[in-house]
Design a protein around this motif. Structure first.
Motif, PDB file in Angstrom:
ATOM      1  N   THR A  38      -8.104 -15.679   4.504  1.00  0.00           N
ATOM      2  CA  THR A  38      -6.824 -15.624   5.215  1.00  0.00           C
ATOM      3  C   THR A  38      -5.707 -14.973   4.424  1.00  0.00           C
ATOM      4  O   THR A  38      -4.879 -14.282   4.997  1.00  0.00           O
ATOM      5  CB  THR A  38      -6.360 -17.029   5.654  1.00  0.00           C
ATOM      6  OG1 THR A  38      -6.272 -17.867   4.519  1.00  0.00           O
ATOM      7  CG2 THR A  38      -7.318 -17.646   6.659  1.00  0.00           C
ATOM      8  N   SER A  39      -5.637 -15.215   3.115  1.00  0.00           N
ATOM      9  CA  SER A  39      -4.539 -14.679   2.303  1.00  0.00           C
ATOM     10  C   SER A  39      -4.894 -13.304   1.751  1.00  0.00           C
ATOM     11  O   SER A  39      -5.861 -13.174   0.990  1.00  0.00           O
ATOM     12  CB  SER A  39      -4.230 -15.617   1.130  1.00  0.00           C
ATOM     13  OG  SER A  39      -3.864 -16.883   1.620  1.00  0.00           O
ATOM     14  N   ASN A  40      -4.109 -12.288   2.131  1.00  0.00           N
ATOM     15  CA  ASN A  40      -4.368 -10.936   1.656  1.00  0.00           C
ATOM     16  C   ASN A  40      -4.194 -10.824   0.152  1.00  0.00           C
ATOM     17  O   ASN A  40      -3.314 -11.455  -0.427  1.00  0.00           O
ATOM     18  CB  ASN A  40      -3.421  -9.931   2.327  1.00  0.00           C
ATOM     19  CG  ASN A  40      -3.709  -9.764   3.796  1.00  0.00           C
ATOM     20  OD1 ASN A  40      -4.671 -10.291   4.318  1.00  0.00           O
ATOM     21  ND2 ASN A  40      -2.855  -9.027   4.475  1.00  0.00           N
ATOM     22  N   ILE A  41      -5.037 -10.020  -0.466  1.00  0.00           N
ATOM     23  CA  ILE A  41      -4.930  -9.745  -1.891  1.00  0.00           C
ATOM     24  C   ILE A  41      -3.897  -8.647  -2.079  1.00  0.00           C
ATOM     25  O   ILE A  41      -3.931  -7.621  -1.395  1.00  0.00           O
ATOM     26  CB  ILE A  41      -6.285  -9.288  -2.460  1.00  0.00           C
ATOM     27  CG1 ILE A  41      -7.296 -10.422  -2.361  1.00  0.00           C
ATOM     28  CG2 ILE A  41      -6.147  -8.818  -3.906  1.00  0.00           C
ATOM     29  CD1 ILE A  41      -8.685 -10.021  -2.755  1.00  0.00           C
ATOM     30  N   ALA A  42      -2.975  -8.840  -3.013  1.00  0.00           N
ATOM     31  CA  ALA A  42      -1.967  -7.828  -3.316  1.00  0.00           C
ATOM     32  C   ALA A  42      -2.573  -6.764  -4.230  1.00  0.00           C
ATOM     33  O   ALA A  42      -3.392  -7.071  -5.096  1.00  0.00           O
ATOM     34  CB  ALA A  42      -0.763  -8.472  -3.987  1.00  0.00           C
ATOM     35  N   ALA A  43      -2.155  -5.527  -4.032  1.00  0.00           N
ATOM     36  CA  ALA A  43      -2.585  -4.433  -4.910  1.00  0.00           C
ATOM     37  C   ALA A  43      -1.999  -4.673  -6.294  1.00  0.00           C
ATOM     38  O   ALA A  43      -0.961  -5.331  -6.416  1.00  0.00           O
ATOM     39  CB  ALA A  43      -2.114  -3.108  -4.334  1.00  0.00           C
ATOM     40  N   PRO A  44      -2.630  -4.187  -7.346  1.00  0.00           N
ATOM     41  CA  PRO A  44      -3.702  -3.202  -7.358  1.00  0.00           C
ATOM     42  C   PRO A  44      -5.099  -3.841  -7.313  1.00  0.00           C
ATOM     43  O   PRO A  44      -5.290  -4.965  -7.777  1.00  0.00           O
ATOM     44  CB  PRO A  44      -3.505  -2.485  -8.697  1.00  0.00           C
ATOM     45  CG  PRO A  44      -2.934  -3.539  -9.592  1.00  0.00           C
ATOM     46  CD  PRO A  44      -2.085  -4.418  -8.692  1.00  0.00           C
ATOM     47  N   TYR A  45      -6.040  -3.086  -6.717  1.00  0.00           N
ATOM     48  CA  TYR A  45      -7.447  -3.471  -6.709  1.00  0.00           C
ATOM     49  C   TYR A  45      -8.297  -2.229  -6.486  1.00  0.00           C
ATOM     50  O   TYR A  45      -7.810  -1.192  -6.051  1.00  0.00           O
ATOM     51  CB  TYR A  45      -7.748  -4.542  -5.652  1.00  0.00           C
ATOM     52  CG  TYR A  45      -7.243  -4.254  -4.258  1.00  0.00           C
ATOM     53  CD1 TYR A  45      -7.951  -3.429  -3.385  1.00  0.00           C
ATOM     54  CD2 TYR A  45      -6.062  -4.825  -3.798  1.00  0.00           C
ATOM     55  CE1 TYR A  45      -7.496  -3.190  -2.095  1.00  0.00           C
ATOM     56  CE2 TYR A  45      -5.598  -4.601  -2.523  1.00  0.00           C
ATOM     57  CZ  TYR A  45      -6.322  -3.777  -1.667  1.00  0.00           C
ATOM     58  OH  TYR A  45      -5.866  -3.536  -0.403  1.00  0.00           O
ATOM     59  N   TYR A  46      -9.577  -2.359  -6.829  1.00  0.00           N
ATOM     60  CA  TYR A  46     -10.533  -1.270  -6.643  1.00  0.00           C
ATOM     61  C   TYR A  46     -11.389  -1.551  -5.423  1.00  0.00           C
ATOM     62  O   TYR A  46     -11.729  -2.703  -5.140  1.00  0.00           O
ATOM     63  CB  TYR A  46     -11.466  -1.137  -7.854  1.00  0.00           C
ATOM     64  CG  TYR A  46     -10.784  -0.616  -9.090  1.00  0.00           C
ATOM     65  CD1 TYR A  46     -10.612   0.749  -9.286  1.00  0.00           C
ATOM     66  CD2 TYR A  46     -10.310  -1.481 -10.064  1.00  0.00           C
ATOM     67  CE1 TYR A  46      -9.983   1.234 -10.430  1.00  0.00           C
ATOM     68  CE2 TYR A  46      -9.692  -1.013 -11.207  1.00  0.00           C
ATOM     69  CZ  TYR A  46      -9.531   0.348 -11.377  1.00  0.00           C
ATOM     70  OH  TYR A  46      -8.910   0.826 -12.506  1.00  0.00           O
ATOM     71  N   LEU A  47     -11.747  -0.487  -4.701  1.00  0.00           N
ATOM     72  CA  LEU A  47     -12.694  -0.564  -3.596  1.00  0.00           C
ATOM     73  C   LEU A  47     -13.741   0.526  -3.782  1.00  0.00           C
ATOM     74  O   LEU A  47     -13.455   1.573  -4.364  1.00  0.00           O
ATOM     75  CB  LEU A  47     -11.982  -0.363  -2.255  1.00  0.00           C
ATOM     76  CG  LEU A  47     -10.974  -1.432  -1.847  1.00  0.00           C
ATOM     77  CD1 LEU A  47     -10.239  -1.019  -0.573  1.00  0.00           C
ATOM     78  CD2 LEU A  47     -11.661  -2.784  -1.648  1.00  0.00           C
TER      79      LEU A  47
END
Length: 102
Positions: A38-47
């Motif tokens: 439910t809770s969006n992950i805040a950037a930064p992140y890798y995909l």
């Protein structure tokens, strides 16, 4: 690339919602990365785009995002491709452990 702390979620997988053209620095997903559903992950992140294709796999760094909209991405962080590949609508997108995280 400068070391930075990034966010991560286990088992997150979605698809592209629309084409990601070569050279594009923004994209839309069908579901936003979350850590608990439910809770969006805040950037930064890798995909990882098209993770199961040895020839079309691409690791991107997301530095700007709001929900399913990736507004600032760095393409091909592994420099696997001579030019950014184009990814079709519906391409699998996975959050996976990548060497750039360490």
């Amino acid at each position: 690339m400068t070391a930075q702390e990034v966010k991560f979620a286990n088992f997150f997988e979605t698809t592209l919602n629309g084409v990601l053209a070569s050279g594009s620095s923004s994209a839309t997903l069908t579901a936003a990365p979350t850590s608990n559903g439910t809770s969006n992950i805040a950037a930064p992140y890798y995909l990882v785009l098209d993770p199961d294709s040895a020839s079309n796999r691409e690791v991107i760094l997301v530095t700007g995002a709001s929900g399913t909209t990736l507004s600032a991405i760095t393409r091909d962080v592994e420099t696997r491709h001579t030019s950014d590949p184009t990814h079709a609508d519906g391409t699998v997108v996975r959050m996976a452990v990548v060497k750039e995280m360490f």
